[in-house]
Scaffold this motif. Structure first.
Motif, PDB file in Angstrom:
ATOM      1  N   VAL A  67       0.844  -1.205   0.000  1.00  0.00           N
ATOM      2  CA  VAL A  67       0.000   0.000   0.000  1.00  0.00           C
ATOM      3  C   VAL A  67       0.876   1.251   0.000  1.00  0.00           C
ATOM      4  CG1 VAL A  67      -1.625   1.343   1.401  1.00  0.00           C
ATOM      5  CG2 VAL A  67      -2.008  -1.101   1.038  1.00  0.00           C
ATOM      6  N   ARG A  68       1.974   1.192   0.777  1.00  0.00           N
ATOM      7  CA  ARG A  68       2.890   2.328   0.847  1.00  0.00           C
ATOM      8  C   ARG A  68       3.613   2.536  -0.489  1.00  0.00           C
ATOM      9  NH1 ARG A  68       4.928   1.102   6.287  1.00  0.00           N
ATOM     10  NH2 ARG A  68       3.209   2.199   7.267  1.00  0.00           N
ATOM     11  N   LEU A  69       3.985   1.413  -1.112  1.00  0.00           N
ATOM     12  CA  LEU A  69       4.661   1.458  -2.417  1.00  0.00           C
ATOM     13  C   LEU A  69       3.752   2.105  -3.455  1.00  0.00           C
ATOM     14  CD1 LEU A  69       7.428   0.378  -3.397  1.00  0.00           C
ATOM     15  CD2 LEU A  69       6.234  -1.627  -4.265  1.00  0.00           C
ATOM     16  N   ALA A  70       2.450   1.844  -3.325  1.00  0.00           N
ATOM     17  CA  ALA A  70       1.470   2.412  -4.261  1.00  0.00           C
ATOM     18  C   ALA A  70       1.184   3.872  -3.934  1.00  0.00           C
ATOM     19  CB  ALA A  70       0.182   1.597  -4.230  1.00  0.00           C
ATOM     20  N   GLY A  71       1.827   4.388  -2.872  1.00  0.00           N
ATOM     21  CA  GLY A  71       1.671   5.796  -2.516  1.00  0.00           C
ATOM     22  C   GLY A  71       0.374   6.118  -1.802  1.00  0.00           C
ATOM     23  N   LEU A  72      -0.222   5.116  -1.186  1.00  0.00           N
ATOM     24  CA  LEU A  72      -1.526   5.319  -0.552  1.00  0.00           C
ATOM     25  C   LEU A  72      -1.438   5.431   0.966  1.00  0.00           C
ATOM     26  CD1 LEU A  72      -3.605   2.726  -2.615  1.00  0.00           C
ATOM     27  CD2 LEU A  72      -3.559   5.206  -2.932  1.00  0.00           C
TER      28      LEU A  72
END
Lengths: 104, 250
Positions: A98-103
């Motif tokens: 989720v963090r990698l997706a910038g969320l």
């Protein structure tokens, strides 16, 4: 108090909770009310920990971020009777993705 | 334990040992997640290892490093109090295990340190006293060895990883606590307790220092414990005849 002192103090107190069970007369803790509270105590402490570890920000304010995904994935896997390690690794992966997706 | 060998048939002895060591190895493996989370929370390798050697009760260890990770050294008193309260159940297990262990002196100190969910469960699961004793000791020792070995490996791995958030280690902590509480939610009273605890922690979190919300959440156990006692509900028990509140970790 240094962190090492805190670690050692906590270790001593936890050992105390163990050894006391070998030393006290059993009748002291046999009460129904006491045993119900002590059975529910881990539930309350762990649920409280989940709440603050999932939604707690740096200053204690409530935030919504990638950790919610970890909680959701963990709950889903536990419902499917997954193994402890699988749940922990999937929780980490969910938050990281989720963090990698910038969320969050 | 020479008398144990004499009074227990060889096949039963093998059976108990196999059970003890498989539980010990399976449980000990989770130490890797504890080790990694602990260094991510800011403890060093030795503090992490000290927790597994000296505290040796998984729920308390996870809680301690979780609270330190959130609130730092300022949260140490709350971390110590939470870890201690989570360990109270071990003392209750001791009330059962001491009946079949009959340990004195140094042996009693060792038995106390090994009194955790798994050793108690395997011990109590045996029908005959010599097997109870054998199961308790072997499970306790097996979990102790593997839990500490895996903690060390996990801590080394955690140190090598760098920024823990990139790998979602804060998500791993959330998942670990969820897995720890899950088997305890079998009864309605337990679920209500958890819901009230979550509400108390969330409401108090912005108002009090880090770590304290968890202690406030503990009041949910008192409230629901007194309420259910008044309603004379049947005893709280886990699924599959497990001990109430038995953990997937020590």
């Amino acid at each position: 108090m240094s962190l090492t002192v805190a670690v050692l103090l906590a270790c001593v107190l936890c050992f105390g909770t163990k050894i006391i069970g070998y030393l006290v007369p059993g009748s002291i803790v046999d009460g129904e009310r006491v045993s119900r509270i002590t059975t529910l105590l881990p539930v309350a402490l762990l649920a409280g920990l989940i709440a603050v570890q999932t939604f707690g920000g740096d200053e204690g304010e409530l935030v919504l971020d990638a950790r919610v995904a970890a909680l959701a994935v963990a709950a889903l896997l536990l419902w499917r009777r997954a193994n402890f390690l699988v749940v922990v690794i999937a929780g980490a992966a969910a938050a990281a993705l989720v963090r990698l997706a910038g969320l969050g | 334990m020479a008398e144990t060998v004499q009074t227990l048939p060889a096949e039963r002895r093998t059976e108990v040992l196999r059970q003890s060591w498989s539980v010990g190895i399976a449980t000990g493996l989770y130490g890797i997640s504890f080790g990694a989370l602990s260094v991510a929370a800011g403890l060093d390798l030795w503090q992490t290892q000290a927790l597994s050697l000296l505290m040796f009760t998984g729920g308390s260890q996870f809680a301690f490093v979780g609270i330190i990770g959130t609130g730092g050294l300022a949260a140490a008193p709350a971390a110590i109090a939470t870890a201690t309260m989570l360990s109270i159940r071990n003392g209750l297990y001791a009330l059962q295990t001491r009946k079949f262990l009959d340990a004195r002196g140094a042996k009693r100190l060792a038995a106390a340190q090994l009194t955790i969910d798994e050793s108690t469960a395997v011990g109590l699961a045996q029908p005959e006293q010599p097997a109870q004793k054998l199961g308790f000791w072997h499970t306790g020792i097996a979990v102790f060895l593997f839990w500490n070995l895996m903690t060390f490996i996990g801590a080394l791995a955690g140190n090598a990883m760098g920024d823990p958030k990139v790998y979602g280690l804060d998500g791993a902590a959330v998942a670990a606590f969820t897995a720890l509480v899950w088997p305890r939610l079998a009864s309605t009273t337990a679920r209500l307790t958890a819901a009230l605890a979550v509400a108390l922690a969330l409401v108090s979190s912005p108002l009090v220092p880090a770590g304290i919300p968890v202690l406030i959440a503990a009041l949910a156990a008192v409230a629901l414990g007194l309420r259910s006692a008044a309603h004379h509900e049947p005893p709280l028990e886990g699924e599959d005849g497990e001990l109430p509140g038995s953990d997937p970790v020590p």
